[in-house]
Design a protein around this motif. Structure first.
Motif, PDB file in Angstrom:
ATOM      1  N   ASN C 154       0.815  -1.221   0.000  1.00  0.00           N
ATOM      2  CA  ASN C 154       0.000   0.000   0.000  1.00  0.00           C
ATOM      3  C   ASN C 154       0.849   1.273   0.000  1.00  0.00           C
ATOM      4  OD1 ASN C 154      -2.315  -1.761   0.353  1.00  0.00           O
ATOM      5  ND2 ASN C 154      -1.705  -1.896   2.496  1.00  0.00           N
ATOM      6  N   ILE C 155       1.857   1.266  -0.834  1.00  0.00           N
ATOM      7  CA  ILE C 155       2.684   2.456  -1.057  1.00  0.00           C
ATOM      8  C   ILE C 155       2.692   2.693  -2.569  1.00  0.00           C
ATOM      9  CG2 ILE C 155       5.016   3.439  -0.863  1.00  0.00           C
ATOM     10  CD1 ILE C 155       3.815   2.994   1.899  1.00  0.00           C
ATOM     11  N   GLU C 156       2.471   3.940  -2.979  1.00  0.00           N
ATOM     12  CA  GLU C 156       2.350   4.247  -4.414  1.00  0.00           C
ATOM     13  C   GLU C 156       3.530   3.707  -5.218  1.00  0.00           C
ATOM     14  OE1 GLU C 156      -0.127   5.529  -5.976  1.00  0.00           O
ATOM     15  OE2 GLU C 156       0.685   6.149  -7.905  1.00  0.00           O
ATOM     16  N   GLN C 157       4.737   3.789  -4.615  1.00  0.00           N
ATOM     17  CA  GLN C 157       5.942   3.444  -5.373  1.00  0.00           C
ATOM     18  C   GLN C 157       5.973   1.973  -5.814  1.00  0.00           C
ATOM     19  OE1 GLN C 157       8.261   6.022  -5.937  1.00  0.00           O
ATOM     20  NE2 GLN C 157       9.290   4.685  -7.365  1.00  0.00           N
ATOM     21  N   LYS C 159       3.891   0.518  -7.437  1.00  0.00           N
ATOM     22  CA  LYS C 159       3.338   0.428  -8.791  1.00  0.00           C
ATOM     23  C   LYS C 159       4.431   0.455  -9.861  1.00  0.00           C
ATOM     24  CE  LYS C 159      -0.268   3.120  -9.478  1.00  0.00           C
ATOM     25  NZ  LYS C 159      -1.195   4.286  -9.283  1.00  0.00           N
ATOM     26  N   PHE C 179      -2.881  -1.448  -4.004  1.00  0.00           N
ATOM     27  CA  PHE C 179      -3.462  -2.265  -2.936  1.00  0.00           C
ATOM     28  C   PHE C 179      -2.755  -3.612  -2.779  1.00  0.00           C
ATOM     29  CE2 PHE C 179      -6.807   0.666  -4.338  1.00  0.00           C
ATOM     30  CZ  PHE C 179      -7.034   1.315  -3.144  1.00  0.00           C
ATOM     31  N   VAL C 232      15.045   1.255 -13.204  1.00  0.00           N
ATOM     32  CA  VAL C 232      13.827   1.766 -12.558  1.00  0.00           C
ATOM     33  C   VAL C 232      13.387   0.811 -11.443  1.00  0.00           C
ATOM     34  CG1 VAL C 232      11.372   2.191 -12.913  1.00  0.00           C
ATOM     35  CG2 VAL C 232      13.049   3.133 -14.513  1.00  0.00           C
ATOM     36  N   GLU C 235      15.788   1.215  -8.442  1.00  0.00           N
ATOM     37  CA  GLU C 235      15.558   2.473  -7.703  1.00  0.00           C
ATOM     38  C   GLU C 235      14.290   2.396  -6.859  1.00  0.00           C
ATOM     39  OE1 GLU C 235      15.475   5.874 -10.259  1.00  0.00           O
ATOM     40  OE2 GLU C 235      17.545   5.596 -10.889  1.00  0.00           O
ATOM     41  N   TYR C 239      14.110   2.472  -2.790  1.00  0.00           N
ATOM     42  CA  TYR C 239      13.233   3.459  -2.124  1.00  0.00           C
ATOM     43  C   TYR C 239      12.323   2.740  -1.131  1.00  0.00           C
ATOM     44  CZ  TYR C 239       9.147   6.716  -2.094  1.00  0.00           C
ATOM     45  OH  TYR C 239       8.090   7.527  -1.751  1.00  0.00           O
TER      46      TYR C 239
ATOM     47  N   GLY D  61      12.850   6.163  -9.554  1.00  0.00           N
ATOM     48  CA  GLY D  61      12.236   5.368 -10.607  1.00  0.00           C
ATOM     49  C   GLY D  61      11.713   6.328 -11.652  1.00  0.00           C
ATOM     50  N   THR D  62      10.425   6.289 -11.910  1.00  0.00           N
ATOM     51  CA  THR D  62       9.854   7.273 -12.840  1.00  0.00           C
ATOM     52  C   THR D  62       8.777   8.095 -12.148  1.00  0.00           C
ATOM     53  OG1 THR D  62       8.149   5.775 -13.626  1.00  0.00           O
ATOM     54  CG2 THR D  62      10.260   5.686 -14.765  1.00  0.00           C
ATOM     55  N   GLY D  63       8.821   8.123 -10.824  1.00  0.00           N
ATOM     56  CA  GLY D  63       7.769   8.797 -10.063  1.00  0.00           C
ATOM     57  C   GLY D  63       7.827  10.307 -10.162  1.00  0.00           C
ATOM     58  N   HIS D 135       7.273  12.027  -4.928  1.00  0.00           N
ATOM     59  CA  HIS D 135       7.085  10.844  -4.086  1.00  0.00           C
ATOM     60  C   HIS D 135       7.986  10.940  -2.854  1.00  0.00           C
ATOM     61  CE1 HIS D 135       5.252   7.967  -7.351  1.00  0.00           C
ATOM     62  NE2 HIS D 135       4.593   9.100  -7.226  1.00  0.00           N
ATOM     63  N   SER D 136       8.235  12.144  -2.390  1.00  0.00           N
ATOM     64  CA  SER D 136       9.111  12.365  -1.234  1.00  0.00           C
ATOM     65  C   SER D 136       8.778  11.423  -0.078  1.00  0.00           C
ATOM     66  CB  SER D 136       8.945  13.814  -0.757  1.00  0.00           C
ATOM     67  OG  SER D 136       9.438  13.950   0.547  1.00  0.00           O
ATOM     68  N   VAL D 140       5.449  10.698   2.541  1.00  0.00           N
ATOM     69  CA  VAL D 140       4.853   9.387   2.842  1.00  0.00           C
ATOM     70  C   VAL D 140       4.884   9.142   4.354  1.00  0.00           C
ATOM     71  CG1 VAL D 140       5.090   6.894   2.514  1.00  0.00           C
ATOM     72  CG2 VAL D 140       5.426   8.443   0.573  1.00  0.00           C
ATOM     73  N   GLU D 188      -6.790  10.412   0.948  1.00  0.00           N
ATOM     74  CA  GLU D 188      -6.471   8.991   0.803  1.00  0.00           C
ATOM     75  C   GLU D 188      -6.067   8.676  -0.632  1.00  0.00           C
ATOM     76  OE1 GLU D 188      -6.328   7.223   3.554  1.00  0.00           O
ATOM     77  OE2 GLU D 188      -7.041   8.994   4.629  1.00  0.00           O
ATOM     78  N   ASN D 189      -5.139   7.773  -0.800  1.00  0.00           N
ATOM     79  CA  ASN D 189      -4.697   7.381  -2.144  1.00  0.00           C
ATOM     80  C   ASN D 189      -5.738   6.488  -2.808  1.00  0.00           C
ATOM     81  OD1 ASN D 189      -2.830   7.501  -4.246  1.00  0.00           O
ATOM     82  ND2 ASN D 189      -1.793   5.616  -3.611  1.00  0.00           N
ATOM     83  N   LYS D 190      -5.719   6.433  -4.125  1.00  0.00           N
ATOM     84  CA  LYS D 190      -6.615   5.584  -4.911  1.00  0.00           C
ATOM     85  C   LYS D 190      -5.775   4.688  -5.815  1.00  0.00           C
ATOM     86  CE  LYS D 190     -10.386   7.989  -3.707  1.00  0.00           C
ATOM     87  NZ  LYS D 190     -11.628   7.480  -3.142  1.00  0.00           N
ATOM     88  N   ALA D 191      -6.441   3.768  -6.478  1.00  0.00           N
ATOM     89  CA  ALA D 191      -5.723   2.852  -7.372  1.00  0.00           C
ATOM     90  C   ALA D 191      -5.038   3.619  -8.502  1.00  0.00           C
ATOM     91  CB  ALA D 191      -6.680   1.810  -7.931  1.00  0.00           C
ATOM     92  N   HIS D 192      -5.720   4.619  -9.038  1.00  0.00           N
ATOM     93  CA  HIS D 192      -5.160   5.382 -10.157  1.00  0.00           C
ATOM     94  C   HIS D 192      -5.138   6.860  -9.807  1.00  0.00           C
ATOM     95  CE1 HIS D 192      -5.204   1.815 -12.631  1.00  0.00           C
ATOM     96  NE2 HIS D 192      -6.434   1.583 -12.231  1.00  0.00           N
ATOM     97  N   GLU D 193      -4.102   7.546 -10.239  1.00  0.00           N
ATOM     98  CA  GLU D 193      -3.945   8.938  -9.818  1.00  0.00           C
ATOM     99  C   GLU D 193      -5.107   9.820 -10.255  1.00  0.00           C
ATOM    100  OE1 GLU D 193       0.182   9.305 -11.157  1.00  0.00           O
ATOM    101  OE2 GLU D 193       0.690  10.071  -9.168  1.00  0.00           O
ATOM    102  N   ARG D 216      -1.878  10.217   1.028  1.00  0.00           N
ATOM    103  CA  ARG D 216      -1.369   9.235   1.983  1.00  0.00           C
ATOM    104  C   ARG D 216      -0.686   8.060   1.288  1.00  0.00           C
ATOM    105  NH1 ARG D 216      -3.149   9.834   6.953  1.00  0.00           N
ATOM    106  NH2 ARG D 216      -5.366   9.971   6.395  1.00  0.00           N
ATOM    107  N   ARG D 217       0.480   7.675   1.808  1.00  0.00           N
ATOM    108  CA  ARG D 217       1.264   6.544   1.312  1.00  0.00           C
ATOM    109  C   ARG D 217       1.667   6.730  -0.165  1.00  0.00           C
ATOM    110  NH1 ARG D 217       0.902   1.593   3.986  1.00  0.00           N
ATOM    111  NH2 ARG D 217      -0.047   1.662   6.076  1.00  0.00           N
ATOM    112  N   HIS D 218       1.704   7.961  -0.604  1.00  0.00           N
ATOM    113  CA  HIS D 218       1.964   8.233  -2.018  1.00  0.00           C
ATOM    114  C   HIS D 218       2.970   9.383  -2.194  1.00  0.00           C
ATOM    115  CE1 HIS D 218       0.005   9.142  -6.226  1.00  0.00           C
ATOM    116  NE2 HIS D 218       1.237   9.562  -6.177  1.00  0.00           N
TER     117      HIS D 218
END
Lengths: 268, 268, 268, 268
Positions: C154-157, C159, C179, C232, C235, C239, D61-63, D135-136, D140, D188-193, D216-218
């Motif tokens: 459950n951390i964006e990274q 993905k 998720f 990628v 990295e 992270y 990465g590519t965030g 994505h600092s 997070v 809150e974070n979602k599946a897609h930005e 959150r968490r993103h």
């Protein structure tokens, strides 16, 4: 010439650091002892590495130092005391005759490093080709967390450090194995760096195979047969000291056996 | 000229930072007060060091600042308020007459730094040649962990800081010894930086030998007889504040006596 | 030519690092296998990334390594053992035929990396186009905090990491979702890196979709279909390991469910 | 031309990063929409800042991403999805008409950033001139330590952030005062930005004066009237989130009153 000056104007951040060169091209005369096109010449290597070590936070203020023995002439090249290490230039260098221990060159306006007798002791008694001295915070913290000897075991990176044993066939140094423990003696600091000499010589007797000595609340000395080796040893030891501090913070003894960390923390 | 532009195209990451130069070569006229080929000219040094300090995380956003007294003219060069410190250029500089305190140069589009009266006080009452102000997180955290005075003792790096005593023979500043304690006074922050002036002047009386003042929840001011000295003092103090925070995290009082750390932690 | 040497003299810090080039222009002959003007040629990319990884503290001392399969010839380019990674040059490279596994090029004075069989296994059994091996402290610490598998959820990274599933329509790899939980297997370290081969092959069976294996108390191996992807993935995983260690320090399990952190800490 | 190539050969570490330029000079044609000698052109600024943010560990990465509105044409320049941010070049840029929201330029081989609708919402509903998304890890971790709102008080650096109030005389934004509390809403974070759009629009209503939203968490989104302002806001907020995490680790609530820290820790 126009190109160079024009170029520098584009990068204001570089101007300060290159002041030495500016002076050099204007006023200084060529000195064969310190000026060389060979990037591996000790005077060039000391300047390059001091800059790199400053960026690593190992030579904050004017702390730390490097000394290298010239592989042909045997002369010792020594960074001076009190100079901002990231701005050092060949003209700042002390040069000492390796046999007579007399200075071949004394730069105006600088004092010799108080580390000089320690460097000379490593050259003479350890057959070192180069010595690195840093004020690394990882060394200072390790010296607070450990008593007489810094110890870390069973980490791949310790394989970068020599065991002190020599392969009878190849004559090469045998590195520590993953299953070994790295031991680095810790000596007490004194008011003046040159007063560390007795403790250093004693350490040579007590730990004949060590390539480093931690000075409590001060920093570390690392040596090797060449500057390339000394640099690799210093980087690996700093990595291991940093890791040891982090392990202590997590409650894991840095010298605990493989899988013994589960005794100290709840593994996931 | 072709070479320069061609070269810049190769390094897209440099383009943004060199915008000032681009403008300069196109539109601006030469001003002897701020434009100099001497890399040690205050206007050049301030730009170079602000860039370096930004990279050290000491001038995040537009925080922090530097002021240098010109060694010949006695004029004060002051970084402006609100400018991104890593992109500063000589044209952004305020210049103040050292005697009359009148501005010799006011850059369009910038406001004077709110620190200006504090810088002037250091020039006048401490005989400073340069003052460095940072928002270092190590200073902010130290100001939360210590009450009235930041203290650290028995660390080699404190030898970089002057004791305030002068050698009667050489007339030079005597540095702190390894066995001394470094004390840096902490003053309370105010709504506006210029309101710190009374506390600063009081500190000059209470701690006549200090070369630095920590401002609680704000940052630090460090001064010295030259910018080279002020830079070395600032680096050494920041190193010591960083170390003090780490020692607190490990449970070791930064000002505890040699070998007293064993009272606070189980040494290995 | 004058311009180049003059320029280098201005930047003493660069001299050391460019020693290879110096030699090259003087003495070396052109080798089509390793010399190319194409910056994407494996020999060039390995040198560039080793420098970058050294600056990231992933290749301290002489640790870590990279291997890339040439996309046209299928040859494997492998960084040698024991070289200072930030100074690597194309001439240092081993090149192996992708089919016969015979060396097409063996650089004098270097030994092949002990990782070579592991790299070859990833090329062959995982269809990798590139493999990255680092001694990242985040990997070592993660291997001490986790038992058999590193887990973070459950951390964006996350993905950025492939799930192992392939989109039936596009044929592209489907990444993990926010998720999901990222699982990276941890294997035990051995005395010699080539002895890791059995564990690695077993991991390929047990975790067919993983793009990485952590080696306990050692580091990590990460692979991908191209060096860009492997970079990628590496990295993003580093992270996530860094974040997991920080979460453990704060008392939050890295794989806890969304909003479950409130069970472990008092949220503000 | 000879000079340029010769120069690049001296710096192998630069070759990889400049591949775009290499291609450009050989094959690409000039596009007025994205190619400009003005270093302040959005396409140039996005490339320069993405490189800088990558080095800050904000775009691992590519965030992460950046979008800037062209001040004259009103077009939106948007970094693409999935590209290695430190290697971005003007040719990679998406450009969208600010009124019709139709793409004026779609780079081959890239997908639009999933953040695009969020960027557009900030341009339209917040009158933003630029938006920064990172994505600092500080964001997070802050989102794990705080519930609905990140809060920090009484730190000098918060004066870099606008209060939302406007000076009736000058029409300028009034910054927060040292005695204020900075509040940044957390969604809150979602599946897609792009699914974050509803929460973002709700936040615009609930916190009309905020210049940032933590996911959150993103990571975090920060905007400002110009890219210079957005950059300063983002740096100051990241500094404050980093400080807040360190304060939590020391047991000090980041939003506690001045001198209230003594309630939580034993001050020295």
């Amino acid at each position: 010439m126009y190109v160079k000056l024009d170029f520098l104007k584009n990068f204001p951040q570089f101007i300060y650091r290159t002041r030495s060169t500016y002076k050099y091209t204007k006023k200084m005369s060529y000195e064969p002892l310190i000026h060389s096109d060979d990037p591996k010449h000790p005077a060039n290597v000391i300047c390059a590495l001091c800059k790199q070590f400053y960026d690593n936070n190992w030579c904050t203020g004017t702390g730390g130092g490097i000394s290298i023995k010239h592989q042909t002439t045997g002369a010792y090249y020594i960074a001076p005391s009190g100079v901002q290490k990231e701005q050092m230039k060949p003209e700042d260098m002390f040069v000492m005759d390796g046999k007579s221990k007399e200075y071949l060159r004394i730069p105006k306006q600088f004092k010799p490093s108080a580390c000089t007798p320690l460097f000379v002791a490593c050259f003479q008694h350890r057959n070192a080709g180069a010595i690195i001295h840093t004020h690394s915070q990882n060394a200072v913290l390790s010296s607070l967390l450990f008593d007489k000897v810094f110890k870390i075991a069973n980490i791949e990176q310790i394989k970068a450090i020599p065991s002190g044993k020599v392969d009878p066939e190849t004559g090469k140094l045998i590195p520590l194995s993953f299953f070994d423990t790295l031991n680095i003696p810790i000596i007490e600091n004194k008011a003046h760096e040159d007063q560390l000499i007795d403790s250093l010589l004693q350490t040579f007797e007590d730990y004949p195979h060590t390539c480093a000595v931690i000075v409590r609340r001060h920093g570390i000395f690392v040596w090797g047969p060449t500057i390339e080796k000394a640099k690799v040893f210093n980087e690996a030891i700093d990595y291991l000291m940093e890791l040891a501090v982090k392990m202590c913070q997590l409650g894991i003894p840095p010298d605990c056996g493989i899988d013994e960390e589960a005794k100290f923390i709840a593994k996931r």
